[in-house]
Write an enzyme that holds these catalytic residues in place. Structure first.
Site, PDB file in Angstrom:
ATOM      1  N   ASP A 190       0.866  -1.184   0.000  1.00 39.47           N
ATOM      2  CA  ASP A 190       0.000   0.000   0.000  1.00 39.47           C
ATOM      3  C   ASP A 190       0.895   1.225   0.000  1.00 39.47           C
ATOM      4  O   ASP A 190       1.458   1.594   1.040  1.00 39.47           O
ATOM      5  CB  ASP A 190      -0.898   0.018   1.244  1.00 39.47           C
ATOM      6  CG  ASP A 190      -2.039  -0.984   1.166  1.00 39.47           C
ATOM      7  OD1 ASP A 190      -2.726  -1.010   0.131  1.00 39.47           O
ATOM      8  OD2 ASP A 190      -2.234  -1.737   2.135  1.00 39.47           O
ATOM      9  N   HIS A 232     -12.032  -1.149   9.414  1.00 40.92           N
ATOM     10  CA  HIS A 232     -11.026  -1.908  10.155  1.00 40.92           C
ATOM     11  C   HIS A 232     -11.533  -2.235  11.561  1.00 40.92           C
ATOM     12  O   HIS A 232     -11.082  -3.211  12.178  1.00 40.92           O
ATOM     13  CB  HIS A 232      -9.721  -1.114  10.282  1.00 40.92           C
ATOM     14  CG  HIS A 232      -8.994  -0.927   8.993  1.00 40.92           C
ATOM     15  ND1 HIS A 232      -9.317   0.065   8.094  1.00 40.92           N
ATOM     16  CD2 HIS A 232      -7.948  -1.607   8.448  1.00 40.92           C
ATOM     17  CE1 HIS A 232      -8.516  -0.018   7.055  1.00 40.92           C
ATOM     18  NE2 HIS A 232      -7.682  -1.018   7.232  1.00 40.92           N
ATOM     19  N   ARG A 250       3.985   2.790   2.931  1.00 38.32           N
ATOM     20  CA  ARG A 250       4.791   1.824   3.691  1.00 38.32           C
ATOM     21  C   ARG A 250       6.287   2.025   3.486  1.00 38.32           C
ATOM     22  O   ARG A 250       7.080   1.673   4.344  1.00 38.32           O
ATOM     23  CB  ARG A 250       4.423   0.391   3.297  1.00 38.32           C
ATOM     24  CG  ARG A 250       2.937   0.084   3.277  1.00 38.32           C
ATOM     25  CD  ARG A 250       2.243   0.377   4.570  1.00 38.32           C
ATOM     26  NE  ARG A 250       0.862  -0.104   4.544  1.00 38.32           N
ATOM     27  CZ  ARG A 250      -0.085   0.306   5.364  1.00 38.32           C
ATOM     28  NH1 ARG A 250       0.181   1.241   6.269  1.00 38.32           N
ATOM     29  NH2 ARG A 250      -1.308  -0.180   5.272  1.00 38.32           N
ATOM     30  N   ASP A 288     -10.711  -7.093   0.361  1.00 40.12           N
ATOM     31  CA  ASP A 288      -9.981  -6.323   1.354  1.00 40.12           C
ATOM     32  C   ASP A 288      -9.552  -7.309   2.446  1.00 40.12           C
ATOM     33  O   ASP A 288      -9.944  -8.479   2.439  1.00 40.12           O
ATOM     34  CB  ASP A 288     -10.851  -5.187   1.915  1.00 40.12           C
ATOM     35  CG  ASP A 288     -10.023  -4.005   2.413  1.00 40.12           C
ATOM     36  OD1 ASP A 288      -8.804  -4.166   2.613  1.00 40.12           O
ATOM     37  OD2 ASP A 288     -10.597  -2.920   2.609  1.00 40.12           O
TER      38      ASP A 288
END
Length: 334
Positions: free
Chosen positions: A57, A175, A65, A245
């Site tokens: 990502d 999340h 990252r 995802d």
């Protein structure tokens, strides 16, 4: 698609990578200490699985990252809108070169794809999207997203639009919970779905949201054959890759155990499922999918995700598009 804990592969990592159902690996910030170390990690992964898809990502802003040691820090995509309001209009060439910069640096380490761009329509409503979005105007998302993807494609990287059909109109973070969007089909189609519909010809892959659109279907999008088969494959005639995802997110818990989540996502129409930051969950899925037979069309779609152009760091330093993208990123961050 799995992840690993450290800067190099453990024996358990090596064993898991040899499981036939493992076809991808995602890099996190914890896997990066330097450009040289990352290149060595990628080489060690490919030594075990030559055709594995390696992802990261690398959107920019708070979702990047790989930072420093040769990697340009990237702005959040909404910085483009802020900058053009305060200074000059963002040309599509600027955005294209920004996409080229991101993609070419990632490819130069042997990584195949960055899960980008974010095509959600938002400014500050969603707690998880916000400044990751290009704009709260769907037409601007189309314009800027298209330019960014042209840059990615020119560098040789496949594009992945997320989070289909749009995460920007729910405040909750998937999340942490399972968001429910109560809008009608017409409302979703006119706003959030618009960038995906307009940009499908440029999208090599899509990642669906862990959201229930309660007036449209009772299942979260990534587990819904209505969304993935009836809408995406049939109505919108999309033939690219569908990644789930992360199945470790709270938005996926309703679907059951890790094995049940993986099977439901695959049978709904995902080509590859992600299980990140939970090794026991990844092992459970690997065990459950030992006899899973991937459809030939899924395999073909996934193979097209492998890097189309190979870069070295020496190539980048002399490339005019990389130089222009780097200068534009620095202006946005100033």
């Amino acid at each position: 698609m799995i992840d690993v804990d450290g800067l190099e592969l453990s024996k358990e990592d090596e064993q898991l990578l040899q499981q036939p159902c493992v076809g991808g690996l995602i890099i996190f910030q914890r896997n990066f200490s330097s450009r040289l170390q990352l290149c060595e990690l990628v080489k060690s992964i490919r030594a075990i699985r030559r055709d594995i898809i390696i992802a990261v990502d690398q959107e920019g802003g708070r979702v990047q990252r790989l930072k420093d040691d040769g990697f340009q820090r990237l702005p959040a995509m909404q910085k483009i809108k802020e900058y053009q309001q305060a200074s000059e209009a963002a040309s599509e060439l600027d955005i294209e070169q920004l996409g080229f910069l991101m993609a070419s640096e990632v490819l130069a380490c042997g990584i195949d794809i960055s899960f980008a761009p974010v095509l959600d329509v938002d400014e500050s409503f969603s707690s998880i999207i916000g400044d990751r979005s290009f704009s709260d105007d769907p037409r601007e998302v189309v314009r800027l997203g298209a330019a960014f993807m042209r840059g990615m494609s020119a560098a040789g990287m496949a594009t992945t639009g997320k989070h289909f059909p749009g995460h920007g109109a729910v405040q909750e973070d998937s999340h942490l919970t399972l968001p429910i969007d109560k809008r009608s089909w017409a409302e979703v189609e006119q706003r959030d779905l618009l960038p995906f519909a307009e940009l499908l010809p440029q999208l090599d892959a899509l990642m669906p949201a862990h959201i229930i659109f309660s007036q449209i279907d009772e299942q979260p999008v990534g587990f819904s054959d209505y969304w993935l088969q009836t809408v995406l494959r049939k109505k919108m005639t999309y033939n690219g890759v569908i990644f789930s995802d992360d199945l470790s997110m709270e938005g996926a818990v309703q679907a059951g155990s890790y094995a049940e989540r993986a099977k439901l996502a695959l049978y709904a129409g995902c080509d590859m499922v992600l299980v990140c930051n939970n090794r026991q969950g990844a092992l459970e899925v690997a065990d459950a999918l030992q006899d899973y037979q991937m459809a030939p069309e899924s395999q073909e779609r996934l193979l097209t995700m492998l890097a189309r152009r190979k870069w070295s760091w020496g190539d980048l330093a002399s490339d005019s598009s990389w130089q222009a993208g780097k200068a534009y990123a620095e202006r946005l961050l100033a």
